[in-house]
Write a protein that holds these residues in place. Structure first.
Motif, mmCIF file in Angstrom:
data_model
loop_
_atom_site.group_PDB
_atom_site.id
_atom_site.type_symbol
_atom_site.label_atom_id
_atom_site.label_comp_id
_atom_site.label_asym_id
_atom_site.label_seq_id
_atom_site.Cartn_x
_atom_site.Cartn_y
_atom_site.Cartn_z
ATOM 1 N N CYS A 18 -1.575 -5.119 0.412
ATOM 2 C CA CYS A 18 -0.250 -4.481 0.575
ATOM 3 C C CYS A 18 0.466 -4.897 -0.510
ATOM 4 O O CYS A 18 1.624 -4.131 -1.064
ATOM 5 C CB CYS A 18 0.351 -5.018 1.760
ATOM 6 S SG CYS A 18 -0.303 -4.013 3.212
ATOM 7 N N ARG A 19 0.425 -6.416 -1.008
ATOM 8 C CA ARG A 19 1.336 -6.706 -2.251
ATOM 9 C C ARG A 19 1.006 -6.168 -3.522
ATOM 10 O O ARG A 19 1.838 -5.531 -4.189
ATOM 11 C CB ARG A 19 1.242 -8.329 -2.316
ATOM 12 C CG ARG A 19 2.027 -9.086 -1.662
ATOM 13 C CD ARG A 19 2.259 -10.171 -2.185
ATOM 14 N NE ARG A 19 1.098 -11.228 -2.485
ATOM 15 C CZ ARG A 19 0.602 -12.059 -1.492
ATOM 16 N NH1 ARG A 19 1.320 -12.102 -0.182
ATOM 17 N NH2 ARG A 19 -0.398 -12.808 -1.805
ATOM 18 N N LEU A 20 -0.279 -5.511 -3.579
ATOM 19 C CA LEU A 20 -0.768 -4.556 -4.818
ATOM 20 C C LEU A 20 0.112 -3.252 -4.670
ATOM 21 O O LEU A 20 0.493 -2.727 -5.651
ATOM 22 C CB LEU A 20 -2.330 -4.525 -4.672
ATOM 23 C CG LEU A 20 -2.949 -5.781 -5.201
ATOM 24 C CD1 LEU A 20 -4.508 -5.781 -5.043
ATOM 25 C CD2 LEU A 20 -2.595 -6.424 -6.740
ATOM 26 N N PHE A 21 -0.134 -2.756 -3.465
ATOM 27 C CA PHE A 21 0.660 -1.469 -3.399
ATOM 28 C C PHE A 21 2.137 -1.387 -3.567
ATOM 29 O O PHE A 21 2.791 -0.572 -3.914
ATOM 30 C CB PHE A 21 0.486 -0.901 -1.796
ATOM 31 C CG PHE A 21 -0.758 -0.114 -1.625
ATOM 32 C CD1 PHE A 21 -1.005 1.244 -2.199
ATOM 33 C CD2 PHE A 21 -1.911 -0.749 -1.166
ATOM 34 C CE1 PHE A 21 -2.383 1.806 -1.704
ATOM 35 C CE2 PHE A 21 -3.377 -0.026 -0.883
ATOM 36 C CZ PHE A 21 -3.279 1.114 -1.353
ATOM 37 N N VAL A 23 3.418 -3.428 -5.396
ATOM 38 C CA VAL A 23 3.777 -3.553 -7.034
ATOM 39 C C VAL A 23 3.806 -2.250 -7.467
ATOM 40 O O VAL A 23 4.450 -1.968 -8.570
ATOM 41 C CB VAL A 23 2.688 -4.297 -7.698
ATOM 42 C CG1 VAL A 23 2.679 -4.304 -9.192
ATOM 43 C CG2 VAL A 23 2.871 -5.869 -7.284
ATOM 44 N N LEU A 24 3.136 -1.343 -6.898
ATOM 45 C CA LEU A 24 3.087 0.094 -7.404
ATOM 46 C C LEU A 24 4.245 0.854 -6.698
ATOM 47 O O LEU A 24 4.393 2.174 -7.035
ATOM 48 C CB LEU A 24 1.919 0.766 -6.789
ATOM 49 C CG LEU A 24 0.615 0.273 -7.489
ATOM 50 C CD1 LEU A 24 -0.639 0.892 -6.860
ATOM 51 C CD2 LEU A 24 0.526 0.333 -9.204
ATOM 52 N N GLY A 25 5.258 0.351 -6.158
ATOM 53 C CA GLY A 25 6.362 1.029 -5.760
ATOM 54 C C GLY A 25 6.263 1.454 -4.347
ATOM 55 O O GLY A 25 7.226 2.411 -3.976
ATOM 56 N N VAL A 26 5.325 1.252 -3.581
ATOM 57 C CA VAL A 26 5.270 1.643 -2.277
ATOM 58 C C VAL A 26 5.909 0.886 -1.038
ATOM 59 O O VAL A 26 5.454 -0.258 -1.103
ATOM 60 C CB VAL A 26 3.548 1.892 -1.986
ATOM 61 C CG1 VAL A 26 3.383 2.479 -0.578
ATOM 62 C CG2 VAL A 26 2.757 2.694 -2.977
ATOM 63 N N PRO A 27 6.699 1.439 -0.342
ATOM 64 C CA PRO A 27 7.346 0.598 0.667
ATOM 65 C C PRO A 27 6.257 0.289 1.837
ATOM 66 O O PRO A 27 5.310 1.156 2.146
ATOM 67 C CB PRO A 27 8.297 1.562 1.298
ATOM 68 C CG PRO A 27 8.520 2.959 0.267
ATOM 69 C CD PRO A 27 7.105 2.959 -0.324
ATOM 70 N N VAL A 28 6.300 -0.925 1.998
ATOM 71 C CA VAL A 28 5.208 -1.651 3.266
ATOM 72 C C VAL A 28 5.988 -2.198 4.399
ATOM 73 O O VAL A 28 7.079 -2.749 4.250
ATOM 74 C CB VAL A 28 4.291 -2.669 2.595
ATOM 75 C CG1 VAL A 28 3.519 -3.154 3.702
ATOM 76 C CG2 VAL A 28 3.441 -1.971 1.204
ATOM 77 N N ILE A 185 -7.824 -4.414 -7.507
ATOM 78 C CA ILE A 185 -7.232 -3.561 -8.236
ATOM 79 C C ILE A 185 -7.395 -2.115 -8.323
ATOM 80 O O ILE A 185 -6.878 -1.102 -8.096
ATOM 81 C CB ILE A 185 -6.620 -4.288 -9.448
ATOM 82 C CG1 ILE A 185 -5.672 -5.544 -8.955
ATOM 83 C CG2 ILE A 185 -5.692 -3.508 -10.247
ATOM 84 C CD1 ILE A 185 -5.240 -6.346 -10.299
ATOM 85 N N PRO A 186 -8.841 -2.009 -8.811
ATOM 86 C CA PRO A 186 -9.371 -0.454 -9.104
ATOM 87 C C PRO A 186 -9.394 0.174 -7.783
ATOM 88 O O PRO A 186 -9.025 1.376 -7.562
ATOM 89 C CB PRO A 186 -10.810 -0.875 -9.497
ATOM 90 C CG PRO A 186 -10.517 -2.000 -10.208
ATOM 91 C CD PRO A 186 -9.754 -3.079 -9.359
ATOM 92 N N GLN A 187 -9.641 -0.575 -6.550
ATOM 93 C CA GLN A 187 -9.771 0.208 -5.290
ATOM 94 C C GLN A 187 -8.437 0.694 -4.820
ATOM 95 O O GLN A 187 -8.263 1.813 -4.414
ATOM 96 C CB GLN A 187 -10.265 -0.764 -4.230
ATOM 97 C CG GLN A 187 -11.745 -1.101 -4.496
ATOM 98 C CD GLN A 187 -12.292 -2.217 -3.340
ATOM 99 O OE1 GLN A 187 -12.396 -1.325 -2.258
ATOM 100 N NE2 GLN A 187 -12.498 -3.482 -3.747
ATOM 101 N N VAL A 188 -7.271 -0.130 -4.988
ATOM 102 C CA VAL A 188 -5.958 0.273 -4.853
ATOM 103 C C VAL A 188 -5.469 1.232 -5.611
ATOM 104 O O VAL A 188 -4.919 2.337 -5.135
ATOM 105 C CB VAL A 188 -5.271 -1.114 -4.860
ATOM 106 C CG1 VAL A 188 -3.747 -0.612 -4.722
ATOM 107 C CG2 VAL A 188 -5.493 -2.204 -3.763
ATOM 108 N N LEU A 189 -5.700 1.171 -6.967
ATOM 109 C CA LEU A 189 -5.088 2.262 -7.806
ATOM 110 C C LEU A 189 -6.008 3.521 -7.395
ATOM 111 O O LEU A 189 -5.314 4.592 -7.470
ATOM 112 C CB LEU A 189 -5.585 1.976 -9.207
ATOM 113 C CG LEU A 189 -4.855 0.927 -9.669
ATOM 114 C CD1 LEU A 189 -5.204 0.723 -11.215
ATOM 115 C CD2 LEU A 189 -3.424 1.321 -9.986
ATOM 116 N N ARG A 190 -7.069 3.619 -6.962
ATOM 117 C CA ARG A 190 -7.751 5.025 -6.628
ATOM 118 C C ARG A 190 -7.255 5.811 -5.483
ATOM 119 O O ARG A 190 -6.824 6.920 -5.350
ATOM 120 C CB ARG A 190 -9.317 4.694 -6.191
ATOM 121 C CG ARG A 190 -10.256 5.152 -7.523
ATOM 122 C CD ARG A 190 -11.712 5.380 -7.029
ATOM 123 N NE ARG A 190 -12.442 4.239 -6.199
ATOM 124 C CZ ARG A 190 -12.753 2.928 -6.676
ATOM 125 N NH1 ARG A 190 -12.633 2.893 -7.928
ATOM 126 N NH2 ARG A 190 -13.193 1.977 -6.069
#
Ligand SMILES: CC(C)(COP(=O)(O)OP(=O)(O)OC[C@H]1O[C@@H](n2cnc3c(N)ncnc32)[C@H](O)[C@@H]1O)[C@@H](O)C(=O)NCCC(=O)NCCS
Ligand SMILES: Nc1ncnc2c1ncn2[C@@H]1O[C@H](COP(=O)(O)OP(=O)(O)OP(=O)(O)O)[C@@H](O)[C@H]1O
Length: 196
Positions: A18-21, A23-28, A185-190
């Motif tokens: 969730c922290r990675l998401f 960082v991409l600006g996604v509300p958690v 990280i690649p899994q989250v970016l996808r």
């Protein structure tokens, strides 16, 4: 706006993913943290908790006594079911309000992090579910490091109260492998690209 659930057993790495998401600006929405907030701040729920589990549920400063409640609820299925029945409906309503506010802000999608997404029925409020998966031995080792106050037996006991990983994997729309073999990280970016 898509509502995506993110679940996985204790120590699987939901919070890290969730922290990675984030960082991409996604509300958690962090269900664990919000559950504790609601337990401490909703006056009616506080009274119900004290009636169910005794005055020790809150300390002299009015803070939730997590150690006490963990000791009372986790080993006893009836007490845990009682706690869940009191708390989960509040979290469901709190999430619905929060999600409506995010929608008004125009976010394309949001995440709801919860260990008990299937067990609590919360998945019914969501469009898709991600399961974070890590093998049992890795999860136990991670939690022993993260929570020094928990023993291996405590962790095993909590695992016994959660849906099996096999079932969570079977039900998931997406799986994030957090097993020290796959890069996160690649899994989250996808996934982020797909949800947007
Ligand atoms: C009993 C409480 C106070 C213990 O707090 P404590 O800080 O010691 O533990 P924490 O909340 O970090 O939980 C540790 C892990 O146990 C698991 N867990 C938490 N609650 C539950 C539950 N009701 N059933 C099964 N597993 C659970 C999760 O994997 C969690 O991450 C707390 O877990 C709680 O209030 N639980 C009931 C509310 C709940 O179900 N929360 C989870 C998501 S809504
Ligand atoms: N890929 C990884 N590499 C190293 N450490 C990790 C990794 N993923 C998670 N951890 C660590 O393992 C511990 C458990 O991770 P995390 O808190 O994200 O799990 P969780 O699924 O949210 O657990 P819980 O259900 O107990 O809240 C944390 O201390 C975290 O920093």
């Amino acid at each position: 706006m898509l509502k995506i659930g993110i679940t996985g057993g204790i120590g699987s790495g939901k919070s890290v993913v969730c922290r990675l998401f984030q960082v991409l600006g996604v509300p958690v929405y962090d269900s664990d943290a919000r559950a504790k907030w609601v337990m401490a701040h909703d006056v009616l729920l506080r009274d119900e908790l004290v009636a169910a589990f005794g005055p020790e549920t809150f300390d002299a400063q009015g803070q939730l006594n997590r150690t006490y409640l963990a000791r009372v609820a986790f080993p006893d299925p009836a007490q845990l079911a009682r706690l869940n029945a009191l708390v989960h409906p509040h979290v469901g309503r709190d999430f619905a309000q929060w999600a409506a506010a995010q929608q008004a802000e125009g976010y394309p999608y949001i995440l709801k992090e919860a260990a008990l997404l299937y067990e609590s029925g919360a998945y019914q409020q969501l469009d898709r579910v991600i399961t974070v998966f890590a093998p049992l031995e890795i999860r136990q080792a991670r939690v022993l490091l993260r929570d020094p106050h928990r023993t291996a037996d405590d962790i095993q006991n909590i695992i016994g109260k959660q849906m099996s990983e096999e079932e969570k994997l079977r039900r998931a729309d997406y799986v994030v492998h957090n097993d020290d073999q796959h890069l996160l990280i690649p899994q989250v970016l996808r996934l982020d690209e797909e949800f947007r």
